[in-house]
Design an enzyme around this catalytic site. Structure first.
Site, PDB file in Angstrom:
ATOM      1  N   HIS A  60       0.832  -1.207   0.000  1.00 32.41           N
ATOM      2  CA  HIS A  60       0.000   0.000   0.000  1.00 32.41           C
ATOM      3  C   HIS A  60       0.863   1.252   0.000  1.00 32.41           C
ATOM      4  O   HIS A  60       0.418   2.314  -0.415  1.00 32.41           O
ATOM      5  CB  HIS A  60      -0.989   0.001   1.174  1.00 32.41           C
ATOM      6  CG  HIS A  60      -0.332  -0.082   2.519  1.00 32.41           C
ATOM      7  ND1 HIS A  60       0.357  -1.203   2.931  1.00 32.41           N
ATOM      8  CD2 HIS A  60      -0.221   0.807   3.516  1.00 32.41           C
ATOM      9  CE1 HIS A  60       0.840  -0.984   4.148  1.00 32.41           C
ATOM     10  NE2 HIS A  60       0.510   0.224   4.520  1.00 32.41           N
ATOM     11  N   LYS A  89       4.169  -2.965  11.885  1.00 34.96           N
ATOM     12  CA  LYS A  89       5.192  -2.156  12.555  1.00 34.96           C
ATOM     13  C   LYS A  89       5.328  -0.784  11.893  1.00 34.96           C
ATOM     14  O   LYS A  89       5.290   0.255  12.559  1.00 34.96           O
ATOM     15  CB  LYS A  89       6.521  -2.925  12.428  1.00 34.96           C
ATOM     16  CG  LYS A  89       7.581  -2.582  13.403  1.00 34.96           C
ATOM     17  CD  LYS A  89       8.878  -3.331  13.083  1.00 34.96           C
ATOM     18  CE  LYS A  89       8.850  -4.814  13.343  1.00 34.96           C
ATOM     19  NZ  LYS A  89      10.189  -5.434  13.240  1.00 34.96           N
ATOM     20  N   LYS A 101       9.944  -9.235   4.051  1.00 36.66           N
ATOM     21  CA  LYS A 101      11.003  -9.929   4.804  1.00 36.66           C
ATOM     22  C   LYS A 101      11.618 -10.979   3.903  1.00 36.66           C
ATOM     23  O   LYS A 101      10.952 -11.494   2.993  1.00 36.66           O
ATOM     24  CB  LYS A 101      10.389 -10.623   6.029  1.00 36.66           C
ATOM     25  CG  LYS A 101      11.396 -11.000   7.075  1.00 36.66           C
ATOM     26  CD  LYS A 101      11.746  -9.794   7.918  1.00 36.66           C
ATOM     27  CE  LYS A 101      12.546 -10.134   9.124  1.00 36.66           C
ATOM     28  NZ  LYS A 101      12.463  -9.033  10.101  1.00 36.66           N
ATOM     29  N   SER A 358      16.216   3.053   9.567  1.00 32.74           N
ATOM     30  CA  SER A 358      16.361   2.622   8.167  1.00 32.74           C
ATOM     31  C   SER A 358      15.683   3.626   7.246  1.00 32.74           C
ATOM     32  O   SER A 358      16.175   3.923   6.153  1.00 32.74           O
ATOM     33  CB  SER A 358      15.685   1.260   7.952  1.00 32.74           C
ATOM     34  OG  SER A 358      16.569   0.220   8.225  1.00 32.74           O
TER      35      SER A 358
END
Ligand code: GLU
Length: 466
Positions: A60, A89, A101, A358
């Site tokens: 999204h 998260k 991931k 990050s």
């Protein structure tokens, strides 16, 4: 029950509170794209085969973001579960990324550095060529078993394959500074968790409800895991908060000292010996599972998933559990702990510090300039002018050391940590306010906050209004 099923049960609970429609919920829970690769790498004149995955749980917002894990236990289900945690998260901490991931089934300890480099480059080549690594679409970061070294190898591979991508440095985060990394990224997850604990201690109602002692430093803390997350968390808690960490666990046992472990000495020892065994900083017991059952106030699982289950949950003594690892508590154990009144601050919020920094790194890479580079000296100049004016008006002379302390303009690390603190504190407030409203656990409240934000994208994109 698999890791993915565990996560989805939590999602279902909060989605129900938000009256989610089933079709949207099914869509949100599903993996949006997935690649499984088999890489053959020639080592010692023989082909060695490795299996890896990269799962994109949500798109999204692009790029999708999440770590790349090297471990013998990696499989598709875990990779998908971890990718979904990244989605929730990022939404909680308002980081504009989807969730992803990846993992490679390998025990990195069995390979030399050049071998690992060859394996990583072969794995990265496959993922890049199939569109599963790119600064615009899918950005890996370090995770269990990987570090800035692997990120640098991936960056090199990407640069070779896509030399015309001006944003190539944004294809991975958590890379070394000289390759476009950001100061503070390695420590970010640990530092973020420390900010979470500090924030909890600003809320006296929580401290009372958890039956903790008022000051952070008066409470006995146990940390499971002394890898990147556990050791940096311990370092910040020890040096900035004077915390009393009475036990630290690793895969082969745990170190115990009832008066608190000297964390700086332990970090030094661990760097030299690659172990926390035989340190003289406490006694070491070769029984890793016993650690979680020790008497303590705050328990911080900072290693792997599924370490607190129905089998050991009744033996736990902690009053507050901070989930530094992803998915350390099984669904059933979580329910039991909640009923017992143990406060659990959930992974999808607690360990978000890594992806927060990050994000800063990725922004730095695509904007091609270091944070603070332009304004630092200007800020310092203005502060100097204010000090001079005060000195003149009050006919005093501020001493050199005071000037030096106040004048320091923000450098990249200051800005990264300041942004990290702000993000973690704001997210806590959002979760805390929802918790007061829905009167459920912190985990349900965190999922509630997250799902509510993600749902907005589906109404905006022309899905039926919900
Ligand atoms: N591996 C970390 C995590 O699970 C970092 C992810 C990232 O920075 O992309 O949150």
């Amino acid at each position: 029950m698999s890791f993915k099923e565990n996560v989805n049960l939590h999602v279902d609970k909060s989605a129900k509170l938000l009256n989610f429609s089933n079709d949207l919920l099914e869509h949100l829970k599903s993996i949006h794209s997935l690649i499984k690769v088999n890489v053959g790498v020639v080592l010692n004149e023989k082909i060695h085969n490795f299996t890896g995955w990269r799962a994109v749980h949500s798109e999204h917002i692009l790029p999708s973001k999440g770590g790349l894990r090297y471990s013998e236990t990696v499989d598709q289900d875990d990779t998908e579960a971890l990718a979904s945690l990244m989605t929730y998260k990022c939404a909680i901490v308002n980081i504009p990324f989807g969730g992803a991931k990846g993992g490679l089934k390998i025990n990195p300890k069995n390979y030399t550095m050049p071998e690992l480099r060859a394996i990583t480059k072969a794995f990265a080549t496959k993922l890049i060529n199939k569109g599963f690594i790119s600064p615009a679409l899918n950005v890996p970061a370090p995770d269990v078993g990987t570090s800035e070294r692997e990120m640098e190898w991936i960056l090199d591979t990407y640069k070779t394959l896509k030399p015309d991508d001006i944003n190539y440095r944004g294809c991975v985060t958590g890379k070394p500074l000289h390759r476009g990394g950001i100061t503070g990224r390695t420590e970010a997850t640990g530092r973020g968790i420390e900010e979470v604990i500090r924030e909890i201690f600003r809320h006296k109602d929580i401290i009372k409800e958890a039956r903790l002692k008022n000051e952070l430093k008066e409470n006995k803390i146990i940390i499971q895991g002394f890898g990147n997350v556990g050791s940096n968390l311990a370092k910040h808690l020890y040096n900035r908060d004077n915390a009393k960490i009475i036990a630290i666990g690793e895969h082969d046992g745990y170190l115990f000292n009832k008066d608190g472990i000297d964390i700086n000495a332990l970090i030094e020892f661990n760097q030299k010996n690659k172990s926390i065994n035989s340190t003289k900083l406490g006694y070491f017991k070769n029984n890793p599972s016993e650690l979680l059952e020790l008497n303590c106030d705050i328990l911080i699982p900072a290693a792997l998933e599924n370490v607190i289950t129905i089998d050991n949950v009744d033996k736990l003594k902690a009053k507050l559990i901070i989930e530094a690892a992803n998915g350390p508590i099984s669904f059933k154990a979580d329910k039991k702990l909640y009923e017992k009144g143990v406060i659990i601050i959930p992974d999808i919020y607690v360990n978000a510090g890594g992806v927060v920094v990050s994000y800063f790194e990725w922004v730095k890479d695509i904007s091609h300039i270091r944070f603070g580079r332009v304004e630092k000296r200007f800020q310092e100049q203005k502060i100097q002018e204010i000090i001079d004016l005060i000195d003149k008006k009050t006919e005093t002379k501020t001493d050199f050391n005071t000037i030096k302390n106040i004048m320091h303009g923000a450098d990249e690390e200051d800005l990264a940590f300041s942004g990290l603190e702000d993000t973690m504190r704001n997210a806590f407030t959002e979760i805390y306010n929802v918790k007061k409203k829905i009167k459920k656990s912190y985990r349900e409240s965190a999922y509630y906050v997250s799902l509510k934000k993600i749902r907005n994208f589906y109404t905006e994109e022309g899905f039926p209004k919900r």
